[in-house]
Design a protein around this motif. Structure first.
Motif, short mmCIF file in Angstrom:
data_model
loop_
_atom_site.label_atom_id
_atom_site.label_comp_id
_atom_site.label_asym_id
_atom_site.label_seq_id
_atom_site.Cartn_x
_atom_site.Cartn_y
_atom_site.Cartn_z
N LEU A 109 35.90 37.03 47.58
CA LEU A 109 37.11 37.56 46.96
C LEU A 109 37.23 39.06 47.22
CD1 LEU A 109 39.47 36.72 45.11
CD2 LEU A 109 38.06 37.42 43.19
N ALA A 110 38.34 39.47 47.81
CA ALA A 110 38.57 40.89 48.06
C ALA A 110 39.45 41.49 46.96
CB ALA A 110 39.23 41.09 49.42
N TYR A 111 40.55 40.81 46.62
CA TYR A 111 41.44 41.29 45.56
C TYR A 111 42.33 40.14 45.06
CZ TYR A 111 45.02 41.35 49.21
OH TYR A 111 45.86 40.99 50.22
N VAL A 112 42.87 40.33 43.87
CA VAL A 112 43.85 39.42 43.30
C VAL A 112 45.00 40.28 42.79
CG1 VAL A 112 44.36 37.70 41.52
CG2 VAL A 112 42.11 37.73 42.59
N GLU A 113 46.18 40.04 43.32
CA GLU A 113 47.37 40.80 42.92
C GLU A 113 48.31 39.86 42.18
OE1 GLU A 113 51.12 42.67 45.20
OE2 GLU A 113 49.16 43.29 45.94
N VAL A 114 48.62 40.23 40.95
CA VAL A 114 49.52 39.43 40.13
C VAL A 114 50.81 40.22 39.96
CG1 VAL A 114 49.84 38.28 37.92
CG2 VAL A 114 47.56 38.42 38.92
N PRO A 129 50.18 36.22 33.40
CA PRO A 129 49.23 37.18 33.97
C PRO A 129 47.91 37.24 33.20
CG PRO A 129 51.40 38.16 33.83
CD PRO A 129 51.48 36.85 33.13
N SER A 130 47.96 37.10 31.90
CA SER A 130 46.72 37.15 31.11
C SER A 130 45.85 35.93 31.38
CB SER A 130 47.03 37.28 29.62
OG SER A 130 47.80 36.19 29.17
N ASP A 131 46.46 34.75 31.58
CA ASP A 131 45.70 33.55 31.92
C ASP A 131 45.01 33.70 33.28
OD1 ASP A 131 46.40 32.30 29.59
OD2 ASP A 131 48.01 31.10 30.49
N ILE A 132 45.73 34.26 34.23
CA ILE A 132 45.17 34.45 35.57
C ILE A 132 44.03 35.46 35.52
CG2 ILE A 132 45.67 35.29 37.90
CD1 ILE A 132 48.55 34.16 37.40
N GLU A 133 44.23 36.55 34.80
CA GLU A 133 43.18 37.57 34.67
C GLU A 133 41.94 36.98 34.01
OE1 GLU A 133 42.41 41.95 32.65
OE2 GLU A 133 44.27 40.87 32.25
N LYS A 134 42.12 36.19 32.97
CA LYS A 134 40.98 35.58 32.29
C LYS A 134 40.24 34.61 33.20
CE LYS A 134 39.74 33.05 28.07
NZ LYS A 134 38.39 32.99 28.51
N THR A 135 40.96 33.81 33.96
CA THR A 135 40.33 32.85 34.87
C THR A 135 39.49 33.56 35.91
OG1 THR A 135 42.15 31.28 34.58
CG2 THR A 135 40.80 31.02 36.55
N VAL A 136 40.05 34.62 36.52
CA VAL A 136 39.33 35.35 37.56
C VAL A 136 38.15 36.12 36.98
CG1 VAL A 136 39.53 37.19 39.29
CG2 VAL A 136 41.36 35.52 39.04
N SER A 137 38.34 36.80 35.87
CA SER A 137 37.24 37.59 35.29
C SER A 137 36.12 36.70 34.76
CB SER A 137 37.75 38.52 34.19
OG SER A 137 38.27 37.78 33.12
N ASP A 138 36.46 35.54 34.20
CA ASP A 138 35.43 34.60 33.76
C ASP A 138 34.60 34.10 34.94
OD1 ASP A 138 36.25 34.89 31.16
OD2 ASP A 138 37.26 32.94 31.04
N ALA A 139 35.25 33.81 36.06
CA ALA A 139 34.54 33.33 37.24
C ALA A 139 33.64 34.42 37.82
CB ALA A 139 35.52 32.83 38.29
N LEU A 140 34.13 35.64 37.86
CA LEU A 140 33.33 36.74 38.41
C LEU A 140 32.18 37.14 37.49
CD1 LEU A 140 36.16 39.01 39.87
CD2 LEU A 140 34.56 37.55 41.12
N PHE A 197 36.86 29.68 41.56
CA PHE A 197 37.78 29.48 40.45
C PHE A 197 39.01 28.78 41.00
CE2 PHE A 197 38.80 33.64 42.14
CZ PHE A 197 40.18 33.66 42.17
N THR A 198 39.78 28.16 40.12
CA THR A 198 40.95 27.41 40.56
C THR A 198 42.21 27.94 39.89
OG1 THR A 198 40.65 25.77 38.81
CG2 THR A 198 39.64 25.29 40.93
#
Length: 74
Positions: free
Chosen positions: A57-62, A22-33, A40-41
């Motif tokens: 992007l509307a939302y990302v649910e992890v 989850p932390s990797d996904i959050e970092k990827t999305v927040s870095d792109a935004l 982002f990929t």
């Protein structure tokens, strides 16, 4: 780990299982935004690559990985 991504102006969401934390996904999305990147990929468990546009992007649910129950629950 289940990931669900909502895209604006789309009736369906992108949903897949990933082995990323989850932390990797959050970092990827927040870095792109937070940057000028237009996408982002993320990758799933089967090796497929998802390219998601940041503009739509509307939302990302992890979600957390949950063990499937077998049998009857009473």
């Amino acid at each position: 780990m289940e990931i669900r991504i909502g895209i604006t102006n789309s009736g369906r969401e992108l949903s897949f299982e990933s082995s990323q934390s989850p932390s990797d996904i959050e970092k990827t999305v927040s870095d792109a935004l937070g940057s000028d990147n237009s996408y982002f990929t993320l990758s799933d468990d089967k090796g497929r690559l998802y390219i998601v546009p940041t503009a739509g992007l509307a939302y990302v649910e992890v979600g957390s990985e949950e063990a499937r129950r077998i049998g009857f629950v009473g």
